[in-house]
Design a protein around this motif. Structure first.
Motif, PDB file in Angstrom:
ATOM      1  N   ARG A 145       1.999  13.955  -4.103  1.00 43.45           N
ATOM      2  CA  ARG A 145       1.819  15.250  -4.754  1.00 43.45           C
ATOM      3  C   ARG A 145       2.143  15.096  -6.231  1.00 43.45           C
ATOM      4  NH1 ARG A 145       4.361  21.144  -3.187  1.00 43.45           N
ATOM      5  NH2 ARG A 145       4.209  22.060  -5.264  1.00 43.45           N
ATOM      6  N   GLN A 146       1.201  15.548  -7.036  1.00 38.92           N
ATOM      7  CA  GLN A 146       1.399  15.523  -8.486  1.00 38.92           C
ATOM      8  C   GLN A 146       1.286  16.931  -9.019  1.00 38.92           C
ATOM      9  OE1 GLN A 146       2.285  12.810 -10.096  1.00 38.92           O
ATOM     10  NE2 GLN A 146       2.020  11.423  -8.377  1.00 38.92           N
ATOM     11  N   GLY A 147       2.291  17.372  -9.757  1.00 39.04           N
ATOM     12  CA  GLY A 147       2.258  18.710 -10.321  1.00 39.04           C
ATOM     13  C   GLY A 147       2.976  19.703  -9.433  1.00 39.04           C
ATOM     14  N   ILE A 148       3.358  20.819 -10.048  1.00 39.33           N
ATOM     15  CA  ILE A 148       4.126  21.835  -9.331  1.00 39.33           C
ATOM     16  C   ILE A 148       3.287  23.063  -9.051  1.00 39.33           C
ATOM     17  CG2 ILE A 148       6.143  23.356  -9.441  1.00 39.33           C
ATOM     18  CD1 ILE A 148       7.494  21.253 -11.179  1.00 39.33           C
ATOM     19  N   TYR A 149       2.695  23.674 -10.096  1.00 42.20           N
ATOM     20  CA  TYR A 149       1.996  24.943  -9.935  1.00 42.20           C
ATOM     21  C   TYR A 149       0.584  24.784  -9.406  1.00 42.20           C
ATOM     22  CZ  TYR A 149       5.968  26.470 -12.670  1.00 42.20           C
ATOM     23  OH  TYR A 149       7.238  26.709 -13.112  1.00 42.20           O
ATOM     24  N   ASN A 150      -0.063  23.736  -9.768  1.00 49.79           N
ATOM     25  CA  ASN A 150      -1.399  23.413  -9.240  1.00 49.79           C
ATOM     26  C   ASN A 150      -1.367  21.968  -8.772  1.00 49.79           C
ATOM     27  OD1 ASN A 150      -3.008  25.903  -9.887  1.00 49.79           O
ATOM     28  ND2 ASN A 150      -2.274  25.392 -11.945  1.00 49.79           N
ATOM     29  N   PRO A 151      -0.658  21.719  -7.685  1.00 52.55           N
ATOM     30  CA  PRO A 151      -0.463  20.323  -7.272  1.00 52.55           C
ATOM     31  C   PRO A 151      -1.759  19.662  -6.844  1.00 52.55           C
ATOM     32  CG  PRO A 151       0.286  21.808  -5.569  1.00 52.55           C
ATOM     33  CD  PRO A 151      -0.028  22.660  -6.760  1.00 52.55           C
ATOM     34  N   ILE A 152      -1.800  18.374  -7.092  1.00 53.10           N
ATOM     35  CA  ILE A 152      -2.910  17.534  -6.647  1.00 53.10           C
ATOM     36  C   ILE A 152      -2.368  16.612  -5.576  1.00 53.10           C
ATOM     37  CG2 ILE A 152      -4.554  15.757  -7.291  1.00 53.10           C
ATOM     38  CD1 ILE A 152      -4.547  16.952 -10.119  1.00 53.10           C
ATOM     39  N   PHE A 153      -3.014  16.660  -4.409  1.00 52.01           N
ATOM     40  CA  PHE A 153      -2.603  15.812  -3.294  1.00 52.01           C
ATOM     41  C   PHE A 153      -3.596  14.658  -3.149  1.00 52.01           C
ATOM     42  CE2 PHE A 153       0.743  18.463  -1.671  1.00 52.01           C
ATOM     43  CZ  PHE A 153       0.379  19.741  -2.062  1.00 52.01           C
ATOM     44  N   SER A 154      -3.039  13.498  -2.862  1.00 49.85           N
ATOM     45  CA  SER A 154      -3.875  12.311  -2.695  1.00 49.85           C
ATOM     46  C   SER A 154      -3.332  11.482  -1.546  1.00 49.85           C
ATOM     47  CB  SER A 154      -3.876  11.490  -3.985  1.00 49.85           C
ATOM     48  OG  SER A 154      -4.626  10.304  -3.830  1.00 49.85           O
ATOM     49  N   THR A 155      -4.222  11.021  -0.685  1.00 50.80           N
ATOM     50  CA  THR A 155      -3.810  10.241   0.480  1.00 50.80           C
ATOM     51  C   THR A 155      -4.474   8.873   0.459  1.00 50.80           C
ATOM     52  OG1 THR A 155      -3.509  12.225   1.832  1.00 50.80           O
ATOM     53  CG2 THR A 155      -3.787  10.129   2.999  1.00 50.80           C
ATOM     54  N   ARG A 156      -3.662   7.847   0.585  1.00 56.66           N
ATOM     55  CA  ARG A 156      -4.199   6.485   0.706  1.00 56.66           C
ATOM     56  C   ARG A 156      -3.120   5.559   1.227  1.00 56.66           C
ATOM     57  NH1 ARG A 156      -3.114   2.486  -3.059  1.00 56.66           N
ATOM     58  NH2 ARG A 156      -2.063   3.086  -4.988  1.00 56.66           N
ATOM     59  N   ASP A 157      -3.482   4.329   1.498  1.00 57.88           N
ATOM     60  CA  ASP A 157      -2.539   3.321   1.976  1.00 57.88           C
ATOM     61  C   ASP A 157      -1.862   2.624   0.805  1.00 57.88           C
ATOM     62  OD1 ASP A 157      -4.550   2.209   4.797  1.00 57.88           O
ATOM     63  OD2 ASP A 157      -3.075   3.821   4.603  1.00 57.88           O
ATOM     64  N   TYR A 158      -0.595   2.329   0.998  1.00 50.99           N
ATOM     65  CA  TYR A 158       0.175   1.550   0.036  1.00 50.99           C
ATOM     66  C   TYR A 158       0.763   0.346   0.751  1.00 50.99           C
ATOM     67  CZ  TYR A 158      -0.033   5.547  -3.124  1.00 50.99           C
ATOM     68  OH  TYR A 158      -0.462   6.563  -3.941  1.00 50.99           O
ATOM     69  N   TRP A 159       0.903  -0.750  -0.013  1.00 50.74           N
ATOM     70  CA  TRP A 159       1.440  -1.995   0.543  1.00 50.74           C
ATOM     71  C   TRP A 159       2.699  -2.414  -0.206  1.00 50.74           C
ATOM     72  CZ3 TRP A 159      -0.668  -4.796   4.643  1.00 50.74           C
ATOM     73  CH2 TRP A 159      -1.911  -4.375   5.098  1.00 50.74           C
ATOM     74  N   GLY A 160       3.613  -3.052   0.520  1.00 48.57           N
ATOM     75  CA  GLY A 160       4.772  -3.665  -0.104  1.00 48.57           C
ATOM     76  C   GLY A 160       4.388  -5.009  -0.716  1.00 48.57           C
ATOM     77  N   GLN A 161       5.362  -5.610  -1.392  1.00 49.02           N
ATOM     78  CA  GLN A 161       5.090  -6.860  -2.110  1.00 49.02           C
ATOM     79  C   GLN A 161       5.163  -8.079  -1.200  1.00 49.02           C
ATOM     80  OE1 GLN A 161       7.965  -5.367  -1.985  1.00 49.02           O
ATOM     81  NE2 GLN A 161       9.568  -6.934  -1.822  1.00 49.02           N
ATOM     82  N   GLY A 162       5.697  -7.894  -0.010  1.00 46.18           N
ATOM     83  CA  GLY A 162       5.805  -9.003   0.941  1.00 46.18           C
ATOM     84  C   GLY A 162       7.181  -9.644   0.913  1.00 46.18           C
ATOM     85  N   THR A 163       7.627 -10.079   2.082  1.00 49.98           N
ATOM     86  CA  THR A 163       8.898 -10.796   2.190  1.00 49.98           C
ATOM     87  C   THR A 163       8.697 -11.996   3.119  1.00 49.98           C
ATOM     88  OG1 THR A 163      11.270 -10.568   2.668  1.00 49.98           O
ATOM     89  CG2 THR A 163       9.761  -9.360   4.104  1.00 49.98           C
ATOM     90  N   GLN A 164       9.219 -13.138   2.695  1.00 54.66           N
ATOM     91  CA  GLN A 164       9.001 -14.382   3.440  1.00 54.66           C
ATOM     92  C   GLN A 164       9.944 -14.468   4.627  1.00 54.66           C
ATOM     93  OE1 GLN A 164       6.728 -17.081   2.837  1.00 54.66           O
ATOM     94  NE2 GLN A 164       7.478 -17.713   4.872  1.00 54.66           N
ATOM     95  N   VAL A 165       9.388 -14.786   5.774  1.00 59.15           N
ATOM     96  CA  VAL A 165      10.173 -15.078   6.973  1.00 59.15           C
ATOM     97  C   VAL A 165       9.839 -16.508   7.404  1.00 59.15           C
ATOM     98  CG1 VAL A 165      10.534 -14.547   9.409  1.00 59.15           C
ATOM     99  CG2 VAL A 165      10.318 -12.695   7.740  1.00 59.15           C
ATOM    100  N   THR A 166      10.849 -17.347   7.485  1.00 57.45           N
ATOM    101  CA  THR A 166      10.661 -18.736   7.882  1.00 57.45           C
ATOM    102  C   THR A 166      11.536 -19.019   9.089  1.00 57.45           C
ATOM    103  OG1 THR A 166      10.216 -19.397   5.593  1.00 57.45           O
ATOM    104  CG2 THR A 166      10.786 -21.137   7.155  1.00 57.45           C
ATOM    105  N   VAL A 167      10.898 -19.478  10.167  1.00 54.15           N
ATOM    106  CA  VAL A 167      11.618 -19.802  11.393  1.00 54.15           C
ATOM    107  C   VAL A 167      11.545 -21.311  11.575  1.00 54.15           C
ATOM    108  CG1 VAL A 167      11.875 -19.346  13.851  1.00 54.15           C
ATOM    109  CG2 VAL A 167      10.911 -17.585  12.346  1.00 54.15           C
ATOM    110  N   SER A 168      12.684 -21.956  11.417  1.00 57.06           N
ATOM    111  CA  SER A 168      12.708 -23.415  11.457  1.00 57.06           C
ATOM    112  C   SER A 168      14.107 -23.902  11.768  1.00 57.06           C
ATOM    113  CB  SER A 168      12.253 -23.979  10.110  1.00 57.06           C
ATOM    114  OG  SER A 168      12.371 -25.385  10.079  1.00 57.06           O
ATOM    115  N   SER A 169      14.180 -25.026  12.463  1.00 57.14           N
ATOM    116  CA  SER A 169      15.479 -25.637  12.741  1.00 57.14           C
ATOM    117  C   SER A 169      15.812 -26.690  11.675  1.00 57.14           C
ATOM    118  CB  SER A 169      15.475 -26.273  14.130  1.00 57.14           C
ATOM    119  OG  SER A 169      14.408 -27.193  14.251  1.00 57.14           O
TER     120      SER A 169
END
Length: 126
Positions: A102-126
């Motif tokens: 939501r952008q704005g207070i009196y005449n708000p503009i609504f926008s819907t879309r997907d957002y992504w995170g930057q990624g986090t590394q997971v390493t499974v190793s002995s």
């Protein structure tokens, strides 16, 4: 401006556990869907788990029974609890949220879309 910040990745031995978090910030009106995806080297990004506003969950077959997705609406945060980790779980993990902003207070503009995170590394190793 919306940001998704992930945390919790790292190096873990096979059979170990990790908990990933992804927190959203910015002019968020509502969060409509949450999900975790991963991408291993040389492979395409794949779905790991999703959760809807109603709490319905969906998991990739490869992680069923080992991973659990959850969310905290008040904190605008989605989690991925990963147990019994295997070397094949090694990847960069990304969170994805379907957001309405939501952008704005009196005449708000609504926008819907997907957002992504930057990624986090997971390493499974002995």
């Amino acid at each position: 401006q919306v940001q998704l910040v992930e945390s919790g990745g790292g190096l873990v031995q096979p059979g170990g556990s990790l908990r990933l978090s992804c927190a959203a910030s910015g002019s968020i009106f509502s969060i409509n869907a949450w999900g975790w995806y991963r991408q291993a080297p040389g492979k395409e990004r794949e779905l790991v788990a999703t959760i809807t506003r109603g709490g319905s969950t969906n998991y990739a077959d490869s992680v069923k029974g080992r991973f659990t997705i959850s969310r905290d609406n008040a904190k605008k945060t989605v989690y991925l609890q990963m147990n019994s980790l295997k070397p094949e779980d090694t990847a960069v993990y990304y969170c994805r949220m379907g957001l309405t902003t939501r952008q704005g207070i009196y005449n708000p503009i609504f926008s819907t879309r997907d957002y992504w995170g930057q990624g986090t590394q997971v390493t499974v190793s002995s």
